[in-house]
Design an enzyme around this catalytic site. Structure first.
Site, PDB file in Angstrom:
ATOM      1  N   LYS A  19     -34.490 -23.424  12.471  1.00  0.00           N
ATOM      2  CA  LYS A  19     -34.658 -24.009  13.808  1.00  0.00           C
ATOM      3  C   LYS A  19     -35.806 -23.333  14.550  1.00  0.00           C
ATOM      4  O   LYS A  19     -36.623 -23.993  15.197  1.00  0.00           O
ATOM      5  CB  LYS A  19     -33.345 -23.870  14.603  1.00  0.00           C
ATOM      6  CG  LYS A  19     -32.232 -24.778  14.073  1.00  0.00           C
ATOM      7  CD  LYS A  19     -30.857 -24.428  14.596  1.00  0.00           C
ATOM      8  CE  LYS A  19     -29.805 -25.300  13.886  1.00  0.00           C
ATOM      9  NZ  LYS A  19     -28.418 -24.959  14.215  1.00  0.00           N
ATOM     10  N   GLN A  61     -24.620 -20.745  17.630  1.00  0.00           N
ATOM     11  CA  GLN A  61     -24.523 -21.154  16.228  1.00  0.00           C
ATOM     12  C   GLN A  61     -23.078 -21.020  15.733  1.00  0.00           C
ATOM     13  O   GLN A  61     -22.459 -19.972  15.884  1.00  0.00           O
ATOM     14  CB  GLN A  61     -25.481 -20.291  15.371  1.00  0.00           C
ATOM     15  CG  GLN A  61     -25.521 -20.675  13.916  1.00  0.00           C
ATOM     16  CD  GLN A  61     -26.104 -22.077  13.663  1.00  0.00           C
ATOM     17  OE1 GLN A  61     -27.126 -22.461  14.238  1.00  0.00           O
ATOM     18  NE2 GLN A  61     -25.445 -22.854  12.808  1.00  0.00           N
ATOM     19  N   ASP A 111     -27.242 -28.851  21.641  1.00  0.00           N
ATOM     20  CA  ASP A 111     -26.454 -29.284  20.481  1.00  0.00           C
ATOM     21  C   ASP A 111     -25.623 -30.520  20.835  1.00  0.00           C
ATOM     22  O   ASP A 111     -25.105 -31.200  19.956  1.00  0.00           O
ATOM     23  CB  ASP A 111     -25.489 -28.167  20.033  1.00  0.00           C
ATOM     24  CG  ASP A 111     -26.001 -27.445  18.795  1.00  0.00           C
ATOM     25  OD1 ASP A 111     -26.824 -28.022  18.070  1.00  0.00           O
ATOM     26  OD2 ASP A 111     -25.550 -26.309  18.569  1.00  0.00           O
TER      27      ASP A 111
END
Ligand code: NAD
Length: 298
Positions: free
Chosen positions: A60, A104, A127
């Protein structure tokens, strides 16, 4: 398929498509930076030593660098308290120089994913996991969409695969992938959607009816040749590490679909790796750019 046979199916190339999206993002970023005075900024909270999580975050941030975003990584030991994580989340929420961040997953068992997610400012939830963003997904004016689902919709659109009126069968109903993608397919995608999960009786009966089959389960070879009809479009979301001593890293990555035996029946199919994974990262960048633009009233 032998070498002599002509490949009939089209590969939905997420790697290539994500790079095209990155070029567009980089171009827009270049134009906006002089106006805003700083580039878009994405941060990540990474807890523990999980190798796969570290690899995902690394990918990412590599993508951030390619498009000219600033990135910040904050790491914690697996023993970190939930309070410490919530403290960092509060700092990120109040930082005007930060547009979006991710926590995460997975988190260690003593930290509640729900509680942490609940504390993320929806405006910075790139997200797309917070209840506010998840709820808005079904409304006419959605906010930041769950990244993998946005990536799947974008990939289908960029290959001119019209979902309107199609019968889409989604296997898997997690809040990370299966549930949001079924909402997007039925809503903006205007498809007829069947949702399957672990309790579905006779999975093959449903998958055989799919014009478009999205599989997000995490079980290699779950979908076999006899479970799909000719001409189906398959989006394989699964990521499974299969031990393989002949591979450099000691494992290979496979999806949930028996690609070798199923691909010939498809009109289009995503590879694993190189399908949905890169599109998830591209969507994270798109969400970060959207958050940055909204924060600066563009
Ligand atoms: P999850 O474990 O949270 O959910 C799995 C879903 O599959 C559940 O709804 C469960 O009911 C269903 N299921 C399990 N066994 C089944 C069976 N035999 N038949 C039908 N349904 C069954 O997983 P998740 O977070 O949704 O992830 C699914 C897969 O997608 C994993 O392999 C994950 O690594 C991968 N993933 C990939 C990306 C990407 O960017 N490519 C992003 C997120 C997740």
């Amino acid at each position: 398929m032998t070498d002599k046979e002509v490949q009939q199916f089209v590969i939905l190339d997420g790697k290539k498509t994500s790079r095209e999206i990155e070029v567009e993002i980089a171009e827009e970023t270049r134009k906006l930076v002089p106006v805003v005075g700083r580039p878009p900024h994405l941060a990540a909270i990474l807890v523990g030593e999980d190798i796969a999580s570290r690899t995902y975050v690394k990918s990412k941030f590599k993508a951030c660098k390619r498009v000219g975003f600033k990135d910040t990584l904050v790491t914690f030991d697996a023993s970190v308290s939930q309070e410490t994580i919530l403290g960092k989340v509060a700092v990120f929420n109040n930082d005007p120089g930060l547009d979006g961040y991710i926590v995460q997953l997975p988190l260690p068992d003593h930290i509640s994913v729900e509680i942490v997610t609940d504390h993320i400012d929806p405006k910075k939830d790139v997200d797309g996991f917070t209840p506010a963003n998840f709820g808005k997904m079904g409304l006419p004016d959605p906010s930041l969409l769950p990244a993998t689902s946005r990536g799947i919709m974008e990939l289908l659109a960029r290959y001119d695969i019209d979902t309107r009126g199609k019968h889409c069968v989604v296997v898997g109903y997690s809040h990370i992938v299966g549930s949001p993608v079924s909402i997007l397919l039925a809503g903006p995608g205007k498809a007829t959607v069947t949702v399957c999960h672990i309790y579905t009786k006779d999975l093959a009966f449903h998958t055989r009816q799919a014009d478009i089959l999205v599989v997000a389960v995490g079980k290699p070879n779950l979908i076999t040749c006899d479970m799909v009809k000719d001409g189906v479009v398959i989006v394989d979301v699964g990521i499974n590490r299969i031990p393989d001593s002949s591979a450099k890293r000691g494992y290979v990555i496979k999806g949930d679909v028996d690609f070798e035996n199923v691909a010939d029946k498809c009109s289009h199919i995503t590879p694993v790796p190189g399908g949905v994974g890169p599109m998830t990262i591209a969507s994270l960048l798109l969400n970060t750019l959207d958050a940055y633009k909204r924060a600066h009233q563009f």
